[in-house]
Design a protein around this motif. Structure first.
Motif, mmCIF file in Angstrom:
data_model
loop_
_atom_site.group_PDB
_atom_site.id
_atom_site.type_symbol
_atom_site.label_atom_id
_atom_site.label_comp_id
_atom_site.label_asym_id
_atom_site.label_seq_id
_atom_site.Cartn_x
_atom_site.Cartn_y
_atom_site.Cartn_z
ATOM 1 N N TRP A 1 0.884 -1.206 0.176
ATOM 2 C CA TRP A 1 -0.104 0.142 0.021
ATOM 3 C C TRP A 1 0.858 1.182 -0.070
ATOM 4 N N ARG A 2 0.524 2.245 -0.552
ATOM 5 C CA ARG A 2 1.186 3.440 -0.787
ATOM 6 C C ARG A 2 1.165 4.201 0.692
ATOM 7 N N SER A 3 0.084 3.790 1.570
ATOM 8 C CA SER A 3 0.205 4.463 2.717
ATOM 9 C C SER A 3 1.437 3.971 3.695
ATOM 10 N N ASP A 4 1.664 2.660 3.328
ATOM 11 C CA ASP A 4 2.585 1.999 4.069
ATOM 12 C C ASP A 4 3.912 2.411 3.774
ATOM 13 N N LEU A 5 4.047 3.187 2.716
ATOM 14 C CA LEU A 5 5.279 3.911 2.279
ATOM 15 C C LEU A 5 5.446 5.328 2.786
ATOM 16 N N GLY A 6 4.285 5.657 3.666
ATOM 17 C CA GLY A 6 4.410 6.924 4.078
ATOM 18 C C GLY A 6 3.563 7.944 3.345
ATOM 19 N N ARG A 7 2.691 7.479 2.080
ATOM 20 C CA ARG A 7 2.053 8.645 1.459
ATOM 21 C C ARG A 7 0.937 9.457 2.537
ATOM 22 N N ALA A 8 0.894 10.751 2.840
ATOM 23 C CA ALA A 8 0.125 11.337 3.593
ATOM 24 C C ALA A 8 0.062 12.794 3.573
ATOM 25 N N TYR A 9 -0.743 13.599 3.991
ATOM 26 C CA TYR A 9 -0.648 15.026 4.116
ATOM 27 C C TYR A 9 0.650 15.352 4.734
ATOM 28 N N ASP A 10 1.076 16.473 4.243
ATOM 29 C CA ASP A 10 2.365 17.309 4.767
ATOM 30 C C ASP A 10 1.779 18.375 5.629
ATOM 31 N N PRO A 11 1.320 18.304 7.145
ATOM 32 C CA PRO A 11 0.742 19.391 7.689
ATOM 33 C C PRO A 11 1.776 20.471 7.940
ATOM 34 N N GLY A 12 3.066 20.230 7.975
ATOM 35 C CA GLY A 12 3.999 21.095 8.272
ATOM 36 C C GLY A 12 4.341 22.030 7.228
ATOM 37 N N ALA A 13 4.405 21.304 6.041
ATOM 38 C CA ALA A 13 4.387 22.405 4.852
ATOM 39 C C ALA A 13 3.274 23.183 4.704
ATOM 40 N N MET A 14 1.871 22.580 4.930
ATOM 41 C CA MET A 14 0.825 23.620 4.804
ATOM 42 C C MET A 14 0.786 24.563 5.615
#
Length: 604
Positions: free
Chosen positions: A99-112
């Motif tokens: 799964w892509r999520s298992d590779l760390g695909r997620a929102y980047d809250p810090g950048a936002m």
């Protein structure tokens, strides 16, 4: 007025009171508006110090007026769930899907948060003022920021793939199987990977807009040093060398080297220029010839005699000795022919040398009429419990009757009488244990009367004497200093022996009767004469008799438990001369006899 002055006057602006007022009025209005905007921007900045400026959104999520923590919390709560996808990795004919999520695909809250907080806070105050006014009036919409993968998780996936799929190549090999066969173990290719190339390929695929992506992992195959085909060819060659047995013959006997034995002479491994081939192992060939020699070699057997109803000749036999160097060359030539594909005969002539006996049949036949007794000795004894009532003396004597000792052969009493067992008629008899006589203390006790008799017969035959041991104490029925005890204990044997150092066979004849045993040695007359010195007696120690009274016997009845044996040392020398008078043997026999006190029991 000069022309210069006129020019200066002409260069001045027209002095038009209406125009000046229009310009001054326009500049003042812009200035006032700019000052008002700066003031408003400054006021907005002061009012929102440490917070996102009003009108800033991430997607549809309003963050204006929120500090960083509150903005982070709102983003976390309001951001819509991300649709997950898969990454399928194809490698070496197999696939792995994660799964892509298992590779760390997620929102980047810090950048936002960084983008939202930085909106309207440009370094140029003028631009910052305009941006702030624009944020308030029109608002600013920022796009959500996604992180397609976590570098650490991607690196871990790459490492997993490399560890799981990297393999060293395995060369094919050939092993010996049962019954001279050869078994091929096939080769296996290896594989290597470029970690950077794998990571780049996955990262590129993850950056695409596709939800589900597939990535072909680049693989570098590594060929083994020895291929299966090469090993099969080596096994075929080995089979050609050893598949057909080889036979050696001398015209009468035949000796076969089996396929299993021939296979042991073949080595399979690296050859010239790194090849993998079957080869002949010279050391193994030499070892096989040594083993063959043990089957081929045969000692020559001297002619002999047998004493049945009359004395008869036993014919001699020639011997045979394998020529090992010639056989090694012969065998190597045959195997090399098979190795080259030329083939070879399955039958080879045996390279042997014939050895002749020392005492031929003709010599035995010529001398059979001249056989005489060359030495004899008789011992008298009382049959009783101490010698198995004579069995422990007569059984070994009868076992030796008719035995022939060839020229140069050794006689060993304990070996040549055969097994000392109950089945052969042996019984328990007397023995000297811890310096005391035990009437039934040892199996085959009393056998020493037979060994001492044989010892003295051989002495008087002028033969080369060997091992000999005297008794613990002197026994009067034996010649002083010329007794010979034998026994076995805990794996060790004390025996008596001699060597036939004459050029003729010697025949042993024995006679046994009640209380008597005689050994006589017969052979062709050898002209030897034997003489003995008178025993030299030294270190004499007198023993004494002890009388003890006991109620275990009837009154006045006497029982001798132990005899009285004086202790002393004896020394006897034997001289053996040839017919010419030349001395050929000088033997001095030393005996140390211990004193033993007697014991007489008398009933009371």
């Amino acid at each position: 007025m000069s022309s210069i002055a006129s020019a200066r006057r002409l260069s001045r602006p027209l002095d038009l009171p209406g125009a000046r007022g229009f310009v001054l009025g326009l500049s003042g209005t812009l200035l006032l508006a700019l000052l008002a905007a700066v003031a408003a921007s400054f006021a907005i900045g002061i009012a929102n110090e440490g917070r996102v400026l009003p009108g800033v959104r991430v997607g549809d999520i309003a963050l204006g007026g929120l500090d960083r923590d509150a903005a982070a919390a709102r983003l976390k709560a309001a951001l819509p769930p991300l649709a997950d996808g898969t990454v399928t990795l194809a490698i070496n004919g197999e696939s792995l899907t994660v799964w892509r999520s298992d590779l760390g695909r997620a929102y980047d809250p810090g950048a936002m948060l960084d983008a939202a907080y930085g909106t309207g806070r440009a370094e140029n105050p003028a631009l910052s003022a305009v941006a702030r006014i624009q944020d308030v009036v029109n608002g600013t919409r920022l796009s959500p920021v996604l992180r397609e993968y976590d570098p650490a998780l991607l690196n871990w996936l790459v490492l997993r793939m490399i560890v799981a799929n990297t393999a060293d190549p395995v060369s094919a090999s050939v092993a010996r199987g049962p019954n001279g066969t050869f078994v091929v173990h096939p080769a296996r290719s290896g594989s290597r990977f470029d970690a950077g190339a794998i990571r780049d390929a996955i990262a590129t695929a993850l950056a695409s807009s596709s939800r589900d992506v597939s990535v072909a992992i680049p693989l570098t195959p590594i060929a083994p040093m020895v291929s299966t085909e090469t090993a099969q060819a080596a096994a075929a060659t080995a089979k050609a060398i050893s598949g057909t047995p080889l036979r050696f013959t001398d015209g009468h006997d035949r000796f076969t080297l089996t396929s299993t034995q021939l296979a042991a002479m073949v080595s399979i491994g690296p050859g010239a220029a790194g090849s993998y081939t079957a080869q002949i192992n010279p050391a193994a060939v030499r070892g096989a010839v040594v083993t063959l020699a043990k089957q081929v070699d045969r000692k020559a057997v001297d002619a002999s005699y047998t004493w049945g109803a009359r004395l008869a000749v036993v014919p001699a036999l020639t011997g045979r000795k394998l020529d090992q160097p010639a056989t090694v060359t012969q065998l190597m030539t045959a195997l090399d022919a098979r190795l080259s594909g030329a083939g070879s005969s399955a039958d080879l002539n045996l390279s042997v040398a014939v050895t002749q006996p020392h005492f031929t049949t003709a010599s035995a036949q010529a001398s059979v009429g001249n056989i005489v007794r060359i030495g004899t000795w008789t011992t008298y004894y009382f049959p009783g419990v101490s010698n198995g009532f004579g069995a422990n003396i007569s059984v070994p004597a009868q076992a030796l009757d008719g035995k022939v000792i060839a020229p140069g052969a050794n006689f060993d009493f304990w070996r040549d009488i055969g097994p000392v067992t109950v089945e052969r008629g042996y019984q328990y008899g007397g023995a000297i244990i811890n310096g005391k006589s035990e009437p039934t203390g040892a199996f085959a006790g009393g056998i020493c009367s037979a060994s001492t008799t044989m010892f003295n017969a051989a002495l008087r035959s002028g033969l080369q004497m060997g091992e000999r041991w005297n008794h613990y104490y002197y026994i009067s029925r034996y010649p002083v200093g010329l007794d010979a005890t034998v026994f076995a204990d805990a794996g060790r044997v004390w025996s008596m022996g001699f060597t036939n150092d004459t050029p003729y066979p010697i025949i042993i004849r024995s006679f046994t009767g009640y209380g008597i045993v005689t050994f006589s040695l017969y052979s062709v007359p050898n002209g030897r004469s034997v003489s003995f010195t008178t025993p030299i007696i030294t270190n004499q120690i007198a023993a004494y008799d002890v009388v003890a009274y006991t109620s275990s016997l009837p009154a006045g009845v006497q029982q001798r438990v132990e005899g009285v044996y004086n202790g002393f040392d004896a020394q006897v020398t034997r001289y053996v001369r040839e017919a010419s008078g030349a001395l050929i043997h000088t033997d001095t026999f030393y005996s140390h006899y211990h004193p033993v006190n007697g014991l007489l029991l008398i009933g009371r």
